[in-house]
Design an enzyme around this catalytic site. Structure first.
Site, short mmCIF file in Angstrom:
data_model
loop_
_atom_site.label_atom_id
_atom_site.label_comp_id
_atom_site.label_asym_id
_atom_site.label_seq_id
_atom_site.Cartn_x
_atom_site.Cartn_y
_atom_site.Cartn_z
N GLU A 90 0.91 -1.30 -0.04
CA GLU A 90 0.05 0.11 0.03
C GLU A 90 0.72 1.27 0.16
OE1 GLU A 90 -3.35 0.30 -0.12
OE2 GLU A 90 -3.64 -1.88 -0.31
N SER A 467 -46.45 -28.51 45.75
CA SER A 467 -45.87 -28.71 46.86
C SER A 467 -44.54 -28.03 47.16
CB SER A 467 -45.82 -30.11 47.17
OG SER A 467 -47.25 -30.69 47.54
#
Length: 787
Positions: A90, A467
């Protein structure tokens, strides 16, 4: 000669004029564009779009949320060879130029003049940073001038290292990966600092054209660009010829890697996402938060398997409902049959498969991946035909009684690496476990499969606990003058209650009545009539007030005697939170699942300040960091209840849990009318967990399905792994508790020399009167032991 001098003077003046004109023009351009340029100092505080990560307490990845895959890294973490590869690809003069490369710009200008089109921008890395962070991608002169001016400003404000760090974390590199760390993860399944030269060069070639040079979708062009970059690196002196040749000889090895989920806990992941979205909105998916949950990976894995196996076991008890589909495969090839499976998902490791052949005692099926597997008789013989929840057909005699070619079925791999026929359960289940001292959720499973059904039954399903709710009523009784030896009549009750329709005639599940019963026995044997009489004695309003201490919503507690049998609507999370107070010695804690949140820079921005049990801390003390949990139960009451709930496992409705071979466990089963809900909640001093089984639309589970049948096995399987290698952790006996011998029939203190007595715990202030027994009178024959 004079003419030559005149010409030189003319051209010199012309050149000066041109330079001045250029300078004036440049100044004019600068004056035009400069006022509108953004402040480059904002780059120092830039927030890169980074996904939300959800982790377990021990750092395992649970989920990621966000479209962009990005993991920012610092300049110091960038491999030197990657920097050189990027320069070669680049911007070879990056560390020398002031932000613009005159040669590159001249080349771009020449291409424009000769072709009339902008072909390359001559952009430096700094110019690309300017474009990526501040500008559009439009190829216009205005944007280019802004790019140049911004690049110059950036170079004056930031160091080269800062600029490069911004660049490598921002760039798009294909397959939703942004930044080089994400690209390394996506293409190679490794971090950037683990990649060899050829792979670093491959990634360095992507910024120019992520699609054209993609090593997965276009490996030929990607290879050409990689090798060109390696040549450039060699020509620039970054690597030797030997390094270049060795790297160029390497094949393209990139393939798509997803960030693997390390821990399956999707219900918790969604709870995190939902909780934080209300605060952060869409920023939640882009601001790079890392959320550390309270989930323990070992316990979560155990919970996942326990719920899955428990519900599959329920399916086996109630029979096979048949294939999901029947397909005519007579004239289909194997690839065509496999194609039929492509849209079929797996749920909780239950894979889709199509039956190809059936013999007398086995079947052959094909999996979604094209593999052909055999299902032997052991994997088929369970599959009696489902009739109703109470009835099945006869046991199959041959494999053809169960499956036929073309059946789309579910199969599962067993522990012995064989395959078994199975079925996606229509029944659902849930399990949640907490640390009782803090309320931290250690595991949570909200259903059989989140993929199949995202409804979270732990937090969203309001069900009757049956219960399983009784211990709260008994706790209220123990704090209102009752003792474990108090005698309550287990006999029929008929009541006209204004809060209930008509006469109410409750029964015990056995439909038998035991007459005078000690409170301890009434609870561990889950006697309904004992619970009703206890509630009637202490008063419904007093009981409701007491129950709200545990976090239950008074608006969802019925104001009648059915409350004693668990007719309230609660979620599993509310129930297990209430039980946490039994497990921690009597303190109120609140459940939580987010421990801390870090930003993308690793700074902690949230730390959960949860109330914590501290026996030695004063509630007004400043010598602790966390808030102190509030005591809501008398410690003596808490111990007495724990002792009774231990008996539920030792001799009551949960004796199956004795398989765990521990003496510190306590808990309670729960089953609602018509067996529509089955529960078990159990604990020791370090962990409390609740398991639930039922249909989303309440319906009978079957006449043999109770809390001890459907839910307890799930809890046992979870606890077996959760408590493995953990020492026993009982609730310690507090001061003010004494132990006496009593007459098991009357609950009174045993007389001198009386036989058939048992030990019982009492508060020191509530010891019973002595029995009227005298030597020589008939003695009981009970050999019951309480502990």
């Amino acid at each position: 000669m004079r003419i030559l001098k005149s010409l030189l003077r003319f051209f010199l003046i012309l050149g000066v004029i041109a330079i001045l004109a250029g300078a004036i023009a440049a100044f004019g351009i600068y004056q035009h564009f400069a006022p509108n340029l953004p402040d480059v100092e904002t780059l120092r505080d830039i927030k890169l779009q980074t996904p939300l990560k959800v982790l377990s307490a021990d750092g395992k990845l649970i989920s990621e949320f966000g479209e962009k895959k990005r993991t920012p890294i610092s300049f110091d973490e960038i491999p030197e060879q990657f920097i050189k590869a990027l320069q070669a690809a680049e911007d070879s003069r990056f560390f020398e130029h002031p932000g613009i490369d005159v040669i590159g710009l001249a080349r771009a200008a020449y291409q424009l003049a000769s072709t009339g089109k902008i072909q390359s921008g001559g952009s430096t890395i700094t110019m690309q940073v300017a474009k990526n962070y501040f500008l559009t991608r439009d190829k216009t002169f205005e944007r280019k001038f802004n790019e140049i001016l911004l690049a110059l400003k950036i170079e004056r404000s930031l160091t080269k290292q800062e600029i490069l760090e911004l660049y490598i974390n921002k760039i798009y590199l294909g397959h939703r990966s942004y930044g080089i760390q994400a690209a390394a993860n996506v293409y190679y399944g490794k971090d950037i600092n683990e990649l060899p030269l050829e792979q670093l060069a491959m990634i360095a070639g992507l910024p120019k054209a992520p699609s054209a040079f993609n090593p997965i979708t276009n490996p030929t062009r990607a290879l050409e660009r990689r090798n060109w970059i390696l040549e450039r690196m060699q020509s620039l002196g970054y690597i030797s010829s030997e390094q270049m040749k060795e790297a160029q000889a390497k094949p393209v090895t990139a393939k798509y890697h997803t960030k693997e989920i390390e821990l399956y806990a999707p219900y918790i992941a969604e709870m995190v996402r939902s909780e934080l979205y209300g605060k952060y909105g869409e920023e939640l998916y882009t601001d790079g938060f890392t959320v550390y949950t309270t989930i323990d990976s070992k316990m979560q894995t155990s919970a996942n398997l326990a719920v899955r196996d428990g519900l599959i076991a329920y399916v086996k008890r109630h029979g096979y409902r048949g294939p999901e589909k029947q397909i005519d495969i007579t004239n289909l090839s194997i690839p065509e049959i496999v194609e039929l499976l492509k849209d079929e998902s797996s749920f909780a490791q239950l894979e889709p498969a199509i039956v190809l052949e059936v013999t007398e005692d086995s079947a052959t099926a094909i999996r979604k991946n094209g593999e052909t597997v055999s299902i032997n008789w052991d994997g088929l013989k369970w599959a009696k035909a489902f009739k109703t929840v109470n009835y099945t057909g006869p046991s199959p005699k041959t494999a053809s009684d169960v499956v036929t070619p073309g059946d789309l079925v579910r199969i599962i791999s067993t522990e012995t690496d064989t395959w078994e026929l199975t079925q996606i359960p229509r029944v659902q289940g849930a399990l949640v476990a907490l640390t009782p001292q803090t309320g931290a959720i250690r595991s949570l499973v909200g259903g059989f499969s989140f993929t199949h059904n995202k409804f979270n039954r732990v937090t969203q399903a309001h069900r009757q606990p049956g219960s399983n709710f009784k211990p709260f009523i008994y706790a209220a009784a123990l704090e209102n003058g009752f003792t474990p030896a108090s005698i309550i009549n287990d006999a029929p009750v008929v009541t006209q209650d204004d809060g209930m329709d008509g006469g109410w005639r409750p029964e015990n599940s056995s439909r038998n009545f035991s007459g005078p019963t000690r409170l301890r026995v009434g609870l561990y044997k889950s006697r309904n009539l004992v619970s009703i009489r206890l509630l009637r004695s202490i008063g419904i309003s007093n009981a409701v007030e007491y129950l709200t201490r545990f976090g239950f919503d008074a608006a969802r507690l019925p104001q009648n005697l059915s409350l004693s049998l668990g007719s309230a609507d609660v979620t599993p999370l509310e129930l297990v939170t209430g039980y946490a107070s039994f497990a921690n010695g009597g303190y109120k804690v609140s459940p939580y699942f987010i421990d801390r949140i870090d930003d993308q820079n690793g700074n902690t921005i949230y730390l959960n300040q949860h109330p914590t049990v501290c026996e030695t801390c004063s509630e007004t003390s400043d010598n602790h960091q966390m808030p102190i949990a509030q005591r809501i139960m008398d410690k003596q009451t808490n111990f007495l209840l724990y002792s009774i709930l231990q008996d539920v496992i030792r001799r009551g409705t949960a004796t199956k849990a004795r398989v765990l071979e521990r003496n510190d466990l306590a808990g309670k089963t729960g089953t609602t009318n018509e067996q529509k809900d089955a529960w078990f909640t159990g604990f020791n001093n370090q962990i409390v967990a609740s398991a639930w089984v039922g249909y989303d639309q309440p319906a009978p589970l079957g006449r043999s399905e109770y809390g001890g049948t459907a839910a307890l096995p799930i809890w046992i399987d979870f606890m077996k792994a959760a408590l493995a290698d953990q020492p026993e952790s009982p609730i310690p006996q507090p001061e003010g508790i004494i132990q006496l011998r009593i007459d098991p029939t009357t609950g009174l203190r045993a007389g001198s020399g009386q036989s058939g007595t048992i030990f019982e715990y009492f508060k020191a202030t509530q010891t019973p009167k002595e029995s009227t027994y005298s030597h020589g009178s008939p003695s009981g024959s009970s050999t019951e032991e309480i502990f």
